[in-house]
Structure formats: structure tokens, C-alpha cells
Write an enzyme that holds these catalytic residues in place. Sequence first.
Site, short mmCIF file in Angstrom:
data_model
loop_
_atom_site.label_atom_id
_atom_site.label_comp_id
_atom_site.label_asym_id
_atom_site.label_seq_id
_atom_site.Cartn_x
_atom_site.Cartn_y
_atom_site.Cartn_z
CG HIS A 36 -0.31 0.09 2.54
ND1 HIS A 36 0.61 -0.83 3.00
CD2 HIS A 36 -0.45 0.99 3.55
CE1 HIS A 36 1.00 -0.50 4.22
NE2 HIS A 36 0.37 0.62 4.58
CG HIS A 38 0.26 4.22 4.86
ND1 HIS A 38 -0.52 3.43 5.69
CD2 HIS A 38 -0.50 5.31 4.54
CE1 HIS A 38 -1.70 4.02 5.87
NE2 HIS A 38 -1.72 5.15 5.18
CG ASP A 40 5.62 2.53 6.80
OD1 ASP A 40 4.71 3.08 6.17
OD2 ASP A 40 5.40 1.68 7.69
CG HIS A 41 4.40 -0.36 3.90
ND1 HIS A 41 4.43 -1.65 4.35
CD2 HIS A 41 4.02 0.40 4.96
CE1 HIS A 41 4.07 -1.69 5.63
NE2 HIS A 41 3.81 -0.45 6.01
CG HIS A 117 -3.67 -0.48 6.59
ND1 HIS A 117 -3.49 -0.36 7.94
CD2 HIS A 117 -2.69 0.26 6.01
CE1 HIS A 117 -2.45 0.43 8.16
NE2 HIS A 117 -1.95 0.83 7.02
CG ASP A 188 1.12 -1.51 7.62
OD1 ASP A 188 2.06 -2.29 7.51
OD2 ASP A 188 1.28 -0.28 7.66
CG HIS A 246 4.34 -2.29 10.62
ND1 HIS A 246 3.39 -1.53 11.28
CD2 HIS A 246 4.61 -1.60 9.50
CE1 HIS A 246 3.11 -0.46 10.56
NE2 HIS A 246 3.84 -0.47 9.49
ZN ZN Z 1 3.19 0.65 7.72
ZN ZN Z 2 0.06 1.52 6.54
#
Ligand code: ZN
Ligand code: ZN
Length: 284
Positions: A36, A38, A40-41, A117, A188, A246
Site C-alpha cells: 500500500h 504508506h 514506509d512501504h 487497513h 499492514d 512493524h
Molecule cells: Zn506501515
Molecule cells: Zn500503513
Amino acid sequence: VRAGNVLLFDCGEGTQFRLLHAGLKRSRVEAIFVSHFHGDHFFGIMGMVTTLSMLKRYAPLTIVAPAGIRDIMHCIPGLVEEALSFPLHYVEIEETFEHGVVYRGADFWVEARPLEHRIFTLGYRYQERDRPGNLDVALARTLGISAYEDFRALKAGVSVRRADDSLVHPGDVVVGGRKGRIFSYCSDTRPCGTGVLLARDADLLYHEATFEASLQQRAIETGHSTTLEAAQVAREAGVKRLIMGHFSARYKDTGNLVREAQQLFEAAEAADELKRYALSDIES
Ligand SMILES: [Zn+2]
Ligand SMILES: [Zn+2]
């Protein structure tokens, strides 16, 4: 790592460094699967693609991600396909997607399903084809099998009847076969049924566990899972091993988190890094 190739599940900022650190060549990455959007991914993808092009890679690269990844990449002129040294293929997945194979490799495939999520998020399941074994012909002969059709049947997994009416089973004479390994990636997400389906009978499940069990309310509000919830998914899916990651930055030490999960699922452990998952981690 499979036959020299690397698949990445998510690509955070530090991914390149960690690949090098793990002794994996960046040039061997054949596909990147993004869960997804976000940061950090997926923020590491831009740097990764730039580096691969600077290294004059020529092998194709596939990026599987929620729809919109191509537009994001095209915001940076140096990342449009024509500017790169190698062919870049996108597999963009729409939010209405329910389930399907999103990538096929030489002897494996990757399926995806939506998770739960705050924004559209995909979970992935990597599965290898079962590798058939070889028939030990000499051994089969000592057991009284000599007809070509019988050799063929045994190799195809069918038992064969001998003259004295007893059976010879494939397991008696076929050696070296291996069940395809399964790796599932769920991050997530809240614990959910699609996560369980993705993880069904996996050798290794990576599942996020952002919070300790007592912070379930916080997990619900933020669309994440607790240790016990991750363990519950692992248990329901019948996986062999659970790797959690995570973790919220509030946790300096993951020992308690692992112990919590182990109350429900014994083979639980903590990943030291969440942002990349090389398949070498299921080699063992
Ligand atoms: Zn994340
Ligand atoms: Zn996320």
C-alpha cells in the site's frame, strides 16, 4: 532467494542498504510487490529503480502494486520507462480486486488479496510448484517392478500392483521430490479472513503486530494488529512459522511482544526489520 533471483515484498527507504547488508545483489531483484501507499512501504522504490538503471541493468523488472503506482513514478522524469536502462513492467491492482495470481515466475506464482487497513492494502502469497522427485529405477526393480508403464505410474504418483497382488507406492521408490514452499506477507492490516486465506498452510507467515495485546483499541483505530491477533491468524491458517514485525516505535525491546504471541502460537518470532522480505528467509 530462488535460483538467484530476489523478490521484494514492500520496499521502504532502507531497502537497498539492507539488501547489500544481507549479501543480496540489487541487480537480482526480479519483482517488487507493494502492499500500500504508506511511505514506509514504498518510498524505497524510486531509489531502487534509479540505482538499477545507473548500474545499467538490462533484465526486466516488474512492480506489482495498487493502481496509481505508475503515475507516482512518472512524477519523476528520470523514472519514466523510456529513461531507464531496462524494461519496467507494472501490474496495477484496482481497489475492486478480490483475488488472483498477480505474478508468475519460472516455478512459482504470487497471489494477492485485499487486507483491512486504513487505505487499500494488498497481502501476498508466494507459492512454489511442487517439485516431482526422480524414480529410483534400480530400487524399483528390486521391488519387482519392471514394466515401463509401472515406472511411469509411480513417477506420476500412482501406486502399482505387483504380481503377488501387493502394492508398491510412489513414496517407496520416488526420491528427492519436494513440496513447494509457501510464504505469506500481511502488512499492514487488522486480522482478517483474507489474511488467513493468504496464509493457509504457509511455511512462513510475515504478519504485522504493531501493538501489544492490551492496546487492541489503538490497533482497531489505526488499522493495525496486536501480537495476539497476529498469532491468531497464524494459528487459524495452520502456518509453520510466524514472523512478526512493524512494531510501534514505542517498543525498544520485542521480547515481551514475542512472549505474548507465543501464548497462542508457539512458533512466533520477531523480525529485525520490517521493510523488506527476501525469500532467503524461508530457506532452512
Ligand atoms: Zn506501515
Ligand atoms: Zn500503513
